[in-house]
Write a protein that holds these residues in place. Structure first.
Motif, PDB file in Angstrom:
ATOM      1  N   UNK A  28       9.059  35.736 -31.033  1.00  0.00           N
ATOM      2  CA  UNK A  28      10.234  36.519 -30.652  1.00  0.00           C
ATOM      3  C   UNK A  28      10.883  35.928 -29.408  1.00  0.00           C
ATOM      4  N   UNK A  29      12.171  36.200 -29.237  1.00  0.00           N
ATOM      5  CA  UNK A  29      12.894  35.681 -28.081  1.00  0.00           C
ATOM      6  C   UNK A  29      12.297  36.196 -26.764  1.00  0.00           C
ATOM      7  N   UNK A  30      12.010  37.492 -26.620  1.00  0.00           N
ATOM      8  CA  UNK A  30      11.399  37.943 -25.356  1.00  0.00           C
ATOM      9  C   UNK A  30      10.084  37.236 -25.042  1.00  0.00           C
ATOM     10  N   UNK A  31       9.271  37.011 -26.068  1.00  0.00           N
ATOM     11  CA  UNK A  31       7.990  36.337 -25.840  1.00  0.00           C
ATOM     12  C   UNK A  31       8.212  34.873 -25.478  1.00  0.00           C
ATOM     13  N   UNK A  32       9.155  34.211 -26.155  1.00  0.00           N
ATOM     14  CA  UNK A  32       9.474  32.825 -25.827  1.00  0.00           C
ATOM     15  C   UNK A  32       9.923  32.702 -24.374  1.00  0.00           C
ATOM     16  N   UNK A  33      10.782  33.624 -23.958  1.00  0.00           N
ATOM     17  CA  UNK A  33      11.289  33.570 -22.584  1.00  0.00           C
ATOM     18  C   UNK A  33      10.170  33.761 -21.570  1.00  0.00           C
ATOM     19  N   UNK A  34       9.319  34.737 -21.818  1.00  0.00           N
ATOM     20  CA  UNK A  34       8.213  35.003 -20.893  1.00  0.00           C
ATOM     21  C   UNK A  34       7.245  33.825 -20.848  1.00  0.00           C
ATOM     22  N   UNK A  35       6.954  33.246 -22.014  1.00  0.00           N
ATOM     23  CA  UNK A  35       6.035  32.111 -22.068  1.00  0.00           C
ATOM     24  C   UNK A  35       6.593  30.907 -21.319  1.00  0.00           C
ATOM     25  N   UNK A  36       7.907  30.674 -21.476  1.00  0.00           N
ATOM     26  CA  UNK A  36       8.491  29.516 -20.808  1.00  0.00           C
ATOM     27  C   UNK A  36       8.523  29.703 -19.292  1.00  0.00           C
ATOM     28  N   UNK A  37       8.846  30.906 -18.839  1.00  0.00           N
ATOM     29  CA  UNK A  37       8.866  31.152 -17.400  1.00  0.00           C
ATOM     30  C   UNK A  37       7.480  30.928 -16.796  1.00  0.00           C
ATOM     31  N   UNK A  38       6.457  31.398 -17.494  1.00  0.00           N
ATOM     32  CA  UNK A  38       5.084  31.210 -17.011  1.00  0.00           C
ATOM     33  C   UNK A  38       4.710  29.729 -17.006  1.00  0.00           C
ATOM     34  N   UNK A  39       5.092  29.027 -18.064  1.00  0.00           N
ATOM     35  CA  UNK A  39       4.805  27.599 -18.169  1.00  0.00           C
ATOM     36  C   UNK A  39       5.511  26.833 -17.049  1.00  0.00           C
ATOM     37  N   UNK A  40       6.796  27.117 -16.849  1.00  0.00           N
ATOM     38  CA  UNK A  40       7.558  26.426 -15.808  1.00  0.00           C
ATOM     39  C   UNK A  40       6.978  26.696 -14.425  1.00  0.00           C
ATOM     40  N   UNK A  41       6.493  27.913 -14.195  1.00  0.00           N
ATOM     41  CA  UNK A  41       5.924  28.260 -12.896  1.00  0.00           C
ATOM     42  C   UNK A  41       4.707  27.408 -12.562  1.00  0.00           C
ATOM     43  N   UNK A  42       4.009  26.934 -13.583  1.00  0.00           N
ATOM     44  CA  UNK A  42       2.825  26.108 -13.343  1.00  0.00           C
ATOM     45  C   UNK A  42       3.194  24.717 -12.838  1.00  0.00           C
TER      46      UNK A  42
END
Length: 319
Positions: A28-42
């Motif tokens: 889902x789009x909300x999950x994709x967005x949350x996953x990418x933000x977490x990934x980018x934060x790393x």
């Protein structure tokens, strides 16, 4: 660097991406967005930098300025994410590194995302931010427009839209792994599917449909600039890797700009993956690519200031 000489850090990154891929067609789009933000934060470990929020005639933007940067030179940055994910926050590290490496201010654009805001919302926001920048007194020859993936494609589309409207064009442009063909007619879309740990043919198609709608024209030249008339554009750097589903987007885009009489620096890195310069906080290859990218930006500004008279960046390209 040869095809077998990749860093351990890069190998680890690819393994990490394969364990948790960004599958737009099954997530889902909300999950994709949350996953990418977490990934980018790393990957967030920027140099000393000041971030300042601003508003460009209704478009959220943010300045990234490292100590000593020239505030009269601006990189207008359009983030990637298939027009559906990504954000100013996710790209803070990368924008700070561009500022530090090029000695310029970076203005990151928080354009509206699909599917809530479909084409041409993102493009309109990019054009609005550029025109706002001009209205603040920054001259066009003191601006470089840059972006990765969807933002790379939008970089070219924005220049086409500005050119056709009679606006002054920027001094140059940078496209990192540009998504230039939402119809996905490139041969590497399927040839490189096994090698690309970030982009899948199915996922990228899903992003395109979310942006343009079920009945949208995936070959619209302002969404897929590969189909646009690309005459009279400023010099463009296109950076990409050979392990990309979208590799052929970069190769064809470079060829079409050259055929239209434009200048292109096509910088292809063996074994590298989609948007690989983004990972410069941890990956040696990404750091080298970013140095080449920022040298191109610095050279572009210097050329317009009359300080240099050649067309190649000061940093040698990878072999």
């Amino acid at each position: 660097m040869n095809s077998y000489d990749v860093s351990p850090e890069f190998t680890d990154l690819v393994g990490r991406l394969r364990q948790a891929p960004f599958r737009a067609d099954t997530t889902s789009v909300p999950e994709l967005r949350a996953n990418f933000e977490k990934f980018a934060a790393s990957f967030y470990d920027p140099p000393a930098v000041e971030f300042v929020a601003d508003n460009a005639n209704g478009v959220d933007v943010e300045w990234a300025r490292t100590p000593g940067c020239d505030r009269s030179r601006v990189v207008l940055y359009l983030h990637g994410g298939g027009y559906s994910i990504g954000s100013i926050v996710a790209y803070r590290d990368f924008c700070a590194r561009i500022s530090a490496g090029s000695g310029s201010s970076v203005l990151s654009v928080g354009y509206r995302l699909a599917p809530e805001n479909r084409f041409p919302a993102a493009l309109d926001d990019a054009v609005t931010a550029y025109r706002w920048l001009l209205s603040t007194g920054v001259s066009a020859d003191r601006i470089v427009v840059a972006g990765d993936s969807a933002g790379g494609g939008m970089t070219v589309a924005a220049m086409v839209a500005l050119r056709d409207a009679g606006d002054a064009l920027p001094a140059g442009a940078v496209c990192i792994s540009p998504l230039a063909d939402l119809a996905h007619t490139g041969r590497t879309v399927h040839e490189k599917a096994h090698a690309d740990p970030i982009v899948t043919p199915e996922g990228s198609h899903t992003y395109g449909v979310r942006y343009l709608g079920e009945d949208g024209d995936l070959s619209n030249p302002l969404a897929s600039p590969l189909y646009a008339d690309l005459h009279s554009l400023p010099p463009v750097l296109i950076q990409c890797g050979t392990a990309e589903v979208l590799l052929d987007d970069s190769l064809r885009l470079a060829r079409k700009i050259r055929d239209a009489g434009g200048g292109v620096d096509l910088d292809v890195w063996p074994e590298m993956i989609h948007i690989f310069p983004f990972f410069a906080s941890k990956i040696p290859e990404s750091q080298r690519a970013l140095r080449y990218l920022t040298a191109f930006i610095e050279h572009t500004f210097d050329r317009h200031a009359g300080r240099v008279h050649t067309s190649a960046p000061a940093t040698a390209a990878p072999s």
